[in-house]
Enzyme design. Structure first.
Site, PDB file in Angstrom:
ATOM      1  CG  ASP A 113      -7.699  -6.986   6.927  1.00  0.00           C
ATOM      2  OD1 ASP A 113      -6.827  -6.677   7.765  1.00  0.00           O
ATOM      3  OD2 ASP A 113      -7.857  -6.353   5.867  1.00  0.00           O
TER       4      ASP A 113
ATOM      5  NE  ARG B  16      -2.371  -1.209   3.595  1.00  0.00           N
ATOM      6  CZ  ARG B  16      -1.825  -0.418   4.499  1.00  0.00           C
ATOM      7  NH1 ARG B  16      -1.823   0.895   4.333  1.00  0.00           N
ATOM      8  NH2 ARG B  16      -1.275  -0.909   5.593  1.00  0.00           N
TER       9      ARG B  16
ATOM     10  CB  CYS C 245       0.532  -6.500  13.903  1.00  0.00           C
ATOM     11  SG  CYS C 245       1.589  -5.077  13.628  1.00  0.00           S
TER      12      CYS C 245
ATOM     13  CG  ASN D 175       3.075  -6.489   1.842  1.00  0.00           C
ATOM     14  OD1 ASN D 175       2.443  -7.030   2.758  1.00  0.00           O
ATOM     15  ND2 ASN D 175       2.505  -5.623   1.017  1.00  0.00           N
TER      16      ASN D 175
ATOM     17  CE1 TYR E 122       0.248  -5.805  -1.808  1.00  0.00           C
ATOM     18  CE2 TYR E 122      -0.885  -3.827  -1.044  1.00  0.00           C
ATOM     19  CZ  TYR E 122      -0.364  -5.086  -0.792  1.00  0.00           C
ATOM     20  OH  TYR E 122      -0.471  -5.638   0.461  1.00  0.00           O
TER      21      TYR E 122
ATOM     22  CE  LYS F  94      -6.283  -6.951  10.874  1.00  0.00           C
ATOM     23  NZ  LYS F  94      -5.056  -6.173  10.701  1.00  0.00           N
TER      24      LYS F  94
ATOM     25  N   GLY G 264      -3.969  -4.145  -1.834  1.00  0.00           N
ATOM     26  CA  GLY G 264      -4.537  -3.136  -0.928  1.00  0.00           C
ATOM     27  C   GLY G 264      -4.892  -1.836  -1.625  1.00  0.00           C
TER      28      GLY G 264
HETATM   29  C1  OXD Z   1      -3.268  -4.452   5.163  1.00  0.00           C
HETATM   30  C2  OXD Z   1      -3.900  -5.657   4.574  1.00  0.00           C
HETATM   31  O1  OXD Z   1      -2.367  -3.874   4.554  1.00  0.00           O
HETATM   32  O2  OXD Z   1      -4.802  -6.212   5.205  1.00  0.00           O
HETATM   33  O3  OXD Z   1      -3.706  -4.074   6.252  1.00  0.00           O
HETATM   34  O4  OXD Z   1      -3.528  -6.065   3.466  1.00  0.00           O
HETATM   35 MN    MN Z   2      -5.367  -5.189   6.999  1.00  0.00          MN
END
Ligand code: OXD
Ligand code: MN
Length: 594
Positions: A287, A81, A262, A377, A209, A264, A211
């Protein structure tokens, strides 16, 4: 667009006038060679996949090992992002607030229309109708994304409920999110992710990408969603949703906000350790949560998404077995490494590094290479229904009643493993002052501490001060508010090692949280909030971790907390004009308690 329009080559599958008129307008702007109206069928998926493979956009993986799985390699300049290119375009700049990039809608529309003019010449314009949320839910929203990326079409098909269901929900209403995505030449200088909340519209150009371009996700479900939530009385949050089932079958639903990358997805798919025989964790979402006060005074949550767009590196049978099972079939991988037998690999995978493979750029890689094989990523995009622990309630239009909200951050210092806020207003302050170390999910330096209120800094589609006020207002609409907690799995000791083992062991923290919500666990009062009492935190069956280790992970250091308050003052000063006074008082109370 009418069937007689020469631009239209695909079968149009709606009679909605607003949809037809808007697609027609976009086609005349972008001038594609043909317009393809996506229907969402299996036959269409097969045909689009075949085309993507023929054009080298998708690389088939070993179909025996991973049926229906493909690899995509992005342009190396387009891997995350881009917050500096993300704009909230409102008539009044104060509505976007000081934490968002702002441009006047008229100016941004003019700029982007110029960039999109004729941008799809010789290309196909795909029209992707989709639902965010289960069909028939009062929270569900309709979006239509126009894109010239076949990768986006195939990914949207996984991440959202794509196809006729969207037109069925929309019927003849003009009320849908209008999303336009043009890849252009995928150049950072021509990259804009622009949101027009007043028009329920999004234009994203110059990126491919996830996001930035799977417009149902961050753009609609969070940025536009948060704007709509304020208007309509609900919350759009960067939160996972899980159902925690006790051995006697009691289910407690928890929502948890963590910044990107992180953990999730790992937490949402947690597998309890052997000492917790009989406990189960069900995933509702990993998410995004949309939460609305219900008629019974509780807060109900749905997951608007239909898939997982998760970070691949670090995902393994040890860290997340249910994610590993979810990506076994029908998954699109992006920017991971390709092994000689047509499988995928990344740093932190269970398999040892391959002797040789192709890295995320498609170049030869060996364990001696200096670069990482997979981009930090790199991602998997997998259907939610692949998850063996997908909660049956995921399909429920009413959603699930939330008993606990957790704010979590990546903090190597200061933050204890877990504490509970004294009440909702205190909890809003805890979330509002959350700081976390940055990750590879967005471009920029990694590992820098930044304030990320409620993990929404990159995703709040309006003024953050107003957003906090909205949270305080929501309390008045619920009679059974969820309890609010803060957790940190990432605290390190003086030796640089993590103080808490994390992963499945996080079940212990979760159980204390669930027990607190049900009035079954004791707690001690500290300046920060309530922390587990000596009898209520289950350490049974843990190797090399005892009450002393727990005390270290929980320790409170007044010097570190002074710095924490000074750090959060930066944000409060920035937002001062719009900051609810309740949060200023909470700051004072916190300081007084130390
Ligand atoms: C983020 C994702 O960037 O969920 O938060 O991809
Ligand atoms: Mn996210």
């Amino acid at each position: 667009m009418t069937a007689s329009n020469p631009l239209s080559a695909g079968a149009c599958n709606t009679a909605n006038h607003a949809v037809l008129a808007w697609v027609d307008e976009m086609a005349h702007l972008c001038l594609p060679e043909r317009v393809y109206w996506c229907a969402g069928s299996e036959a269409e998926k097969a045909a689009l996949t075949q085309e993507a493979v023929a054009r080298g956009i998708l690389i088939p993986l070993n179909q025996e090992k991973r049926p229906g799985c493909y690899l995509h390699r992005s342009n190396p300049n387009d891997v995350a992002r881009v917050e500096q290119c993300t704009f909230i375009c409102t008539t009044n700049p104060e509505d976007a607030g000081p934490t968002n990039n702002w441009m006047a809608p008229r100016e941004m529309y003019a700029k982007l229309r110029e960039l999109c003019r004729g941008a799809m010449r010789g290309r196909t314009m795909y029209v992707v109708p989709y639902l965010m949320g289960p069909p028939g839910s009062p929270l569900t929203k309709v979006g239509i994304e126009i894109t010239d990326s076949i990768y986006v079409v195939l990914s949207m098909r996984i991440m959202a409920r794509m196809g006729q269901a969207a037109y069925d929900q929309l019927r003849d209403s003009p009320n849908f999110n209008r999303g336009l995505h043009c890849m252009l030449d995928v150049h950072p200088e021509r990259r804009y992710i622009a949101h027009f909340p007043e028009d329920n519209a999004i234009i994203s150009v110059g990126s491919n990408y996830g996001g930035n371009v799977l417009l149902g996700k961050k753009c609609l479900a969070l940025r536009i969603g948060s704007w709509l939530g304020r208007k309509e009385g609900w919350l759009a949050e960067h939160m996972l949703i899980m159902g925690v089932e006790s051995p006697v079958g009691e289910k407690t639903y928890v929502a948890a906000a963590f910044p990107s990358s992180c953990g999730k997805t790992n937490f949402a798919m947690l597998v309890p350790p052997p000492a917790f025989a009989g406990w189960k964790v069900w995933t509702v979402g990993d998410d995004i949560a949309w939460m609305k006060p219900g008629a019974d005074g509780r807060l109900y949550a749905i997951n608007p998404e239909a898939g997982y767009f998760g970070v691949a590196p670090g995902t393994s049978m040890k860290s997340n077995p249910n994610a590993m099972r979810s990506i076994q079939r029908d998954t699109i991988f992006t920017n991971v490494a390709l092994t000689p037998d047509g499988d995928v690999w990344w740093e932190g995978h269970d398999d040892a590094p391959p002797k040789e493979c192709l890295d995320w750029r498609g170049q030869k890689w060996t364990p001696d290479s200096k670069e990482k094989a997979a981009h930090p990523n790199s991602r998997f995009c997998a259907p939610a229904v692949n998850n063996p622990m997908l909660a049956p309630e995921y399909h429920d239009p009413q959603g699930v009643p939330i008993s606990a909200i957790i704010f979590g951050a990546r903090r190597s210092t200061t933050m204890p493993l877990v504490y509970q806020a004294f009440n909702w207003t205190h909890g809003v302050h805890v979330g509002a002052t959350m700081g976390s170390e940055t990750t590879a999910a967005a471009t920029g330096a990694v590992g820098q501490l930044r304030l990320d209120p409620m993990a929404m800094l990159p995703f709040c589609g309006y003024n953050m001060g107003e957003y906090f006020r909205h949270w305080l207002r929501i309390r008045k609409l619920i009679t059974h508010p969820p309890r609010i907690f803060h957790v940190n799995w990432f605290r390190k000791g003086d030796d640089g090692k993590f103080l808490w083992p994390g992963f499945g062991e996080n079940m212990r923290v979760l159980k204390w949280i669930v027990d607190r919500c049900r009035g079954h666990a004791d707690a001690e009062e500290t300046p920060l909030g309530w922390v587990p009492g000596p009898r209520s935190f289950d350490l049974s069956g843990m190797d090399n971790f005892n009450a002393d280790n727990l005390a270290k992970a929980q320790s409170f250091n007044v010097e570190e907390w002074r710095n924490e308050v000074i750090k959060s003052d930066e944000l409060f000063l920035k937002l001062y004009a719009d900051l609810p006074k309740e949060l200023i008082f909470q700051r004072e109370l916190l300081v007084a308690r130390f």
